[in-house]
Design an enzyme around this catalytic site. Structure first.
Site, PDB file in Angstrom:
ATOM      1  N   ARG A   1       0.821  -1.222   0.000  1.00 17.48           N
ATOM      2  CA  ARG A   1       0.000   0.000   0.000  1.00 17.48           C
ATOM      3  C   ARG A   1       0.853   1.270   0.000  1.00 17.48           C
ATOM      4  NH1 ARG A   1      -4.692  -2.220   4.087  1.00 17.48           N
ATOM      5  NH2 ARG A   1      -6.029  -3.018   2.425  1.00 17.48           N
TER       6      ARG A   1
ATOM      7  N   LYS B   1     -19.938 -17.783  -0.468  1.00 13.44           N
ATOM      8  CA  LYS B   1     -21.396 -17.700  -0.382  1.00 13.44           C
ATOM      9  C   LYS B   1     -22.068 -16.871  -1.473  1.00 13.44           C
ATOM     10  CE  LYS B   1     -21.895 -18.379   4.541  1.00 13.44           C
ATOM     11  NZ  LYS B   1     -22.258 -17.765   5.812  1.00 13.44           N
TER      12      LYS B   1
ATOM     13  N   GLY C   1     -10.750  -8.955  -1.642  1.00 17.64           N
ATOM     14  CA  GLY C   1     -10.422  -9.927  -0.595  1.00 17.64           C
ATOM     15  C   GLY C   1      -9.597 -11.117  -1.019  1.00 17.64           C
TER      16      GLY C   1
ATOM     17  N   GLY D   1     -13.523  -4.141   0.373  1.00 19.47           N
ATOM     18  CA  GLY D   1     -14.913  -3.692   0.473  1.00 19.47           C
ATOM     19  C   GLY D   1     -15.253  -2.632  -0.568  1.00 19.47           C
TER      20      GLY D   1
HETATM   21  P1  AMP Z   1     -15.155 -15.034  -0.298  1.00 20.73           P
HETATM   22  O1  AMP Z   1     -14.582 -14.304   0.892  1.00 20.73           O
HETATM   23  O2  AMP Z   1     -16.623 -15.031  -0.354  1.00 20.73           O
HETATM   24  O3  AMP Z   1     -14.483 -14.625  -1.591  1.00 20.73           O
HETATM   25  O4  AMP Z   1     -14.814 -16.559  -0.053  1.00 20.73           O
HETATM   26  C1  AMP Z   1     -13.497 -17.035  -0.005  1.00 20.73           C
HETATM   27  C2  AMP Z   1     -13.490 -18.340   0.688  1.00 20.73           C
HETATM   28  O5  AMP Z   1     -14.289 -19.272  -0.009  1.00 20.73           O
HETATM   29  C3  AMP Z   1     -12.110 -18.955   0.788  1.00 20.73           C
HETATM   30  O6  AMP Z   1     -11.716 -18.956   2.130  1.00 20.73           O
HETATM   31  C4  AMP Z   1     -12.294 -20.365   0.255  1.00 20.73           C
HETATM   32  O7  AMP Z   1     -11.679 -21.336   1.054  1.00 20.73           O
HETATM   33  C5  AMP Z   1     -13.804 -20.537   0.297  1.00 20.73           C
HETATM   34  N1  AMP Z   1     -14.274 -21.550  -0.652  1.00 20.73           N
HETATM   35  C6  AMP Z   1     -14.058 -21.600  -1.964  1.00 20.73           C
HETATM   36  N2  AMP Z   1     -14.600 -22.700  -2.493  1.00 20.73           N
HETATM   37  C7  AMP Z   1     -15.170 -23.398  -1.495  1.00 20.73           C
HETATM   38  C8  AMP Z   1     -15.867 -24.635  -1.414  1.00 20.73           C
HETATM   39  N3  AMP Z   1     -16.088 -25.378  -2.488  1.00 20.73           N
HETATM   40  N4  AMP Z   1     -16.333 -25.024  -0.200  1.00 20.73           N
HETATM   41  C9  AMP Z   1     -16.101 -24.262   0.889  1.00 20.73           C
HETATM   42  N5  AMP Z   1     -15.432 -23.088   0.867  1.00 20.73           N
HETATM   43  C10 AMP Z   1     -14.976 -22.658  -0.305  1.00 20.73           C
END
Ligand code: AMP
Length: 395
Positions: A35, A197, A353, A376
């Protein structure tokens, strides 16, 4: 859009909001200076014009004044990176800060103490913003990471510089990169959304359907779509209450002529562990007791072909549990595909992220067109929101 290129800073004091919220180790050494390096072009432009820089930032989430969050810990690092002797004042406003700013000569840098030592900063209080505004002649916002916050130093302070406010080069680059994906990029445009999610990405998906030609949905998110379509997903991550929404997204995509690509196979495991037993499985037929933790080889090939067709690519979110070596392969393969497409002339933006963490971990940083510095802020921009820190300069 006014940027630092529209100003000559000769004999001017630039009050620059930077994002120096860097990680420190237990001895207060900066462990990742990305940064600080990212703010360098803006700082150098001001200094080379013959102006001086007053840098303001937050560091961490202090509760009042807490020594461990002092920006004094980063002064040496800034000096190393910018190559100019850097002064520090142990307050952000008031007499001492004003005196330090007044004493600043062209070519010099001053860092103010952590803005968040004052609760007025995050509350966006006008008096505090006005006190900051007394320190400089031109306000420059170069902190994309906090542009989604209506804080005193990111937004409110701009009101006190009706003519003399602009974006720093980093923030300008962030805005242009997001605009390429959402508005101006060469077609076909592809968004790859992965991660855990559906619920955390839903607004992005809905907004982005108007901008893209292709959408790859991967990671844990994909299972909600697969189950909604009638697939058996075993013990994979799922949000049952979002299945209706997943079907509605598929319909909206069809109506908008967006092709959605879901994984067709999965690396499944009998435990959420790097040591679990694994096998490759059709994504619609995952047995009970097994969970999909990465995209399988057929999906990787399919995603590679889509990536190679596209001229503008956004990547947010990993395709699997990349933190575990055995489930990082699809994320690495995707990084390689994007690097290859970029080499052939596509514009690629990675942000938000975990995908940034993945890109850095696997060394793709220099092989994509742009890696966003804001988590964010990037996600909110992709949701179609105008960030308050950006609006304050445009107004
Ligand atoms: P996000 O912060 O929503 O971008 O999610 C990132 C997280 O999603 C990471 O820590 C990954 O380990 C998790 N992730 C990715 N694919 C899967 C999966 N098939 N099952 C569970 N967690 C997952």
């Amino acid at each position: 859009m006014k940027t630092i290129e529209n100003f000559n800073f000769k004999n001017k004091k630039a009050l620059i909001r930077v994002d120096f919220n860097v990680p420190l180790d237990s001895n207060f050494n900066v462990t990742d200076a990305t940064r600080i390096s990212a703010a360098k072009p803006t700082i150098i432009k001001v200094l080379e014009d013959g102006g001086s820089c007053i840098l303001m930032s937050h560091l961490g989430r202090p509760k009042g004044v807490q020594e461990e969050f002092s920006l004094k810990h980063i002064v040496n690092k800034v000096e190393d990176i910018i190559g100019v002797e850097t002064k520090f004042v142990s307050t952000a406003t008031g007499e001492a800060a004003e005196q330090a700013a007044n004493n600043l000569k062209p070519g010099e840098i001053l860092i103010l103490e952590n803005l968040r030592f004052n609760e007025e900063e995050t509350k966006g209080e006008k008096d505090f913003a006005q006190a900051l505004s007394k320190l400089g002649d031109i306000y420059v916002n170069d902190a994309f990471g906090t542009a989604h916050r209506a804080h005193a130093s990111t937004t409110v302070v701009a009101d006190f510089f009706p003519e003399n406010k602009c974006f720093g080069s980093l923030l300008a680059q962030e805005i242009k990169s997001i605009d390429k994906v959402l508005k101006t990029g060469e077609k076909p445009v592809l968004a790859i959304l992965g991660g855990a999610k559906v619920s955390s990405k839903i607004t992005i998906i809905e907004n982005i359907l108007d901008a893209v030609d292709h959408l790859i949905v991967g990671g844990g998110m994909a299972f909600t779509f697969i189950k909604a379509q009638g697939g058996s997903i075993g013990n994979s991550l799922v949000e049952d209450d979002k299945m209706e929404l997943a079907l509605s997204i598929l319909k909206q995509a069809e109506a908008k002529n967006v092709t959605i690509h879901l994984p067709t196979d999965s690396v499944i495991a009998d435990d959420f562990s790097n040591d679990a037993n694994t096998k490759i499985c059709d994504i619609k037929n995952i047995p009970d007791g097994w969970m999909g933790l990465d995209a399988g080889p057929e999906s990787r090939k399919q995603f590679h072909d889509v990536v190679m067709q596209c001229k503008t690519i956004l990547w947010n979110g990993p395709l699997g549990v990349f933190e575990m070596e055995n489930f990082a392969n699809a994320t690495i393969a995707l990084g390689n595909s994007i690097a290859e497409a970029t080499k052939k002339g596509a514009f690629s933006l990675v942000g938000g992220g975990d995908s940034v963490a993945a890109v850095k971990q696997f060394g793709f940083e220099k092989k994509v067109s742009y890696v966003s510095t804001g988590g964010g802020a990037m996600l909110e921009s992709l949701e179609g929101k105008t960030l308050p820190g950006i609006a304050a300069i445009l107004e």
